[in-house]
Enzyme design. Structure first.
Site, PDB file in Angstrom:
ATOM      1  N   TYR A 101       0.861  -1.186   0.000  1.00 24.88           N
ATOM      2  CA  TYR A 101       0.000   0.000   0.000  1.00 24.88           C
ATOM      3  C   TYR A 101       0.895   1.233   0.000  1.00 24.88           C
ATOM      4  O   TYR A 101       1.840   1.314   0.793  1.00 24.88           O
ATOM      5  CB  TYR A 101      -0.888  -0.003   1.256  1.00 24.88           C
ATOM      6  CG  TYR A 101      -1.624   1.304   1.488  1.00 24.88           C
ATOM      7  CD1 TYR A 101      -2.969   1.427   1.157  1.00 24.88           C
ATOM      8  CD2 TYR A 101      -0.977   2.422   2.035  1.00 24.88           C
ATOM      9  CE1 TYR A 101      -3.645   2.629   1.359  1.00 24.88           C
ATOM     10  CE2 TYR A 101      -1.643   3.622   2.228  1.00 24.88           C
ATOM     11  CZ  TYR A 101      -2.979   3.721   1.891  1.00 24.88           C
ATOM     12  OH  TYR A 101      -3.643   4.908   2.077  1.00 24.88           O
ATOM     13  N   GLU A 190      -3.601   7.508  -3.929  1.00 25.69           N
ATOM     14  CA  GLU A 190      -3.475   6.257  -3.173  1.00 25.69           C
ATOM     15  C   GLU A 190      -3.364   5.079  -4.136  1.00 25.69           C
ATOM     16  O   GLU A 190      -4.119   4.989  -5.105  1.00 25.69           O
ATOM     17  CB  GLU A 190      -4.701   6.070  -2.273  1.00 25.69           C
ATOM     18  CG  GLU A 190      -4.593   4.860  -1.363  1.00 25.69           C
ATOM     19  CD  GLU A 190      -5.905   4.606  -0.611  1.00 25.69           C
ATOM     20  OE1 GLU A 190      -5.988   4.967   0.563  1.00 25.69           O
ATOM     21  OE2 GLU A 190      -6.835   4.048  -1.223  1.00 25.69           O
TER      22      GLU A 190
END
Ligand code: GDP
Ligand code: MN
Length: 382
Positions: A101, A190
């Site tokens: 991530y 993101e």
């Protein structure tokens, strides 16, 4: 402004962030053709402005064109948490060895961009933050100094990206993500998951990209990506007319000047037993056209039963606003009761103008509370 995954990936690609090839489709047939063109295994992904599509069944792997077509016909038309799927992104499927991530967003408390990287990607980041906070590497970038390559190395080291070849790719990707973030005036970039393939290639498999609305004038190409059909019809009309408007679900339409005043008006409406239908801010203006535009937006909502103007005249003079309201009423027919509370600069003049006007639906009140009571009462009777 939130971007769809495929749009965010388009921006990623512009900044040299590796993404998979893909094509957009709006029908099962188009999905089939896209899969044919891409060749091999593909993934069919719902394009909606919300996350968690995988869990909701909005992402499916397909072995070839046939399966892509049937996956698309299952996904198109789906409702994912209130978002109707009207487009799917067909992408060359990736083999996944690891899911990381990576994100950069604003930390308003620190007044700095904040990077987060963890090797425990693929799941909600909130979950990682709670379950294994030590696994989440966090790093602020001083906006004046700018991003420094050693910061990317620190992130990799702290998150535990050990493989040297991976480190090299992640470090480059972090730098490019910062360039995309600053270059597009983003509020959030993101990548979840950031994958490592079995061959050791690092790639962005998903994108969440939010651009600052106030900076869109600098990015007309991004502004054009806005999907007008996905917006609520009143909100779309408001945007076209440049009116600040937020739809709520009650029956009293509210117009005020200044967000603070409008917010307290919502509270007062609630206090007297009514429910606001919307939130409309005239801002500093109060000229006839501004009032007409706002009234048009408000009255286009069939739930509205009464309208409350709450104006505090400062730089905006109450007589100007009163003139605006009267001109608006001359130009358009509004059958709903309108209650006006004016205070501040030239309030007396403004009230007199309204009181003398020949409009039966128009009511003037001196205080915010009495105005709120009046409009709720009239709306109930309407
Ligand atoms: P989200 O659920 O809305 O965050 O959508 P994502 O794009 O992150 O996809 C959700 C999950 O689907 C990913 O975490 C992957 O596990 C899986 N997925 C997406 N694309 C691919 C792909 O190309 N290959 C494989 N094997 N899985 C994929
Ligand atoms: Mn994701």
């Amino acid at each position: 402004m939130d971007l769809y995954e495929y749009q965010g990936k388009g921006l990623f690609a512009r900044f040299g962030i590796p993404v998979s090839d893909g094509l957009l489709a709006t029908s099962p047939e188009e999905a089939r053709a896209a899969a044919e063109e891409l060749g091999g295994q593909v993934v069919v992904k719902a394009q909606v402005l919300t996350g968690g599509r995988g869990k909701a069944g909005g992402i499916r792997l397909a072995g070839g064109p046939e399966e892509a077509e049937s996956a698309a016909s299952g996904i198109l038309g789906m409702d994912i948490r209130g978002h109707l799927v009207r487009q799917v992104w067909i992408e060359k499927a990736s083999d996944i060895a690891k899911e990381y991530y990576l994100s950069v967003t604003f930390d308003r408390g620190e007044k700095k961009p904040l990077f987060m990287l963890t090797t425990q990607g693929g799941v909600d980041i909130e979950e990682v933050a709670e379950r294994a906070p030590e696994a989440l590497a966090r790093l602020h970038v001083d906006p004046l100094v700018g991003f420094q390559p050693f910061q990317a190395r620190w992130l990799c080291f702290t998150a535990g990206v050990d493989d040297p070849d991976e480190q090299k790719q992640v470090v480059a990707l972090v730098g490019r993500l910062y360039e995309a973030f600053v270059g597009c005036d983003a509020m959030l970039c993101e990548v979840n998951p950031l994958i490592v393939t079995p061959d050791g290639e690092v790639r962005a498999l998903d994108s969440k990209f939010t651009v600052d609305d106030n900076a869109l004038f600098r990015h007309p190409d991004i502004g054009e990506m806005r999907d007008l059909e996905a917006a609520d019809p009143q909100e779309r009309l408001a945007r076209e007319k440049g009116v600040t408007y937020v739809k709520l679900d009650g029956e009293i339409g509210i117009l005020g000047n200044g967000a603070g005043l409008v917010m307290s008006t919502l509270d007062v409406i609630d206090q007297v037993g009514g429910r606001p239908a919307n939130f409309c801010d005239l801002g500093g203006g109060g000229d006839a056209q501004g009032v007409v535009d706002a009234l048009e937006v408000i009255t286009s909502d069939p739930q509205v039963r009464g309208i409350l103007f709450n104006i505090f005249g400062g730089i905006t003079r109450c007589d100007e606003v009163a003139r605006g309201i009267l001109e608006a009423l001359d130009r358009m027919t509004i059958g709903l009761p309108i209650v006006v509370r004016l205070d501040g600069t030239n309030a007396e003049e403004g009230r007199t103008m309204l009181a003398e006007a020949p409009h039966e639906t128009l009511h003037v009140e001196e205080t915010m509370l009495s105005a709120a009571e009046r409009v709720v009462e009239l709306a109930g009777a309407a």
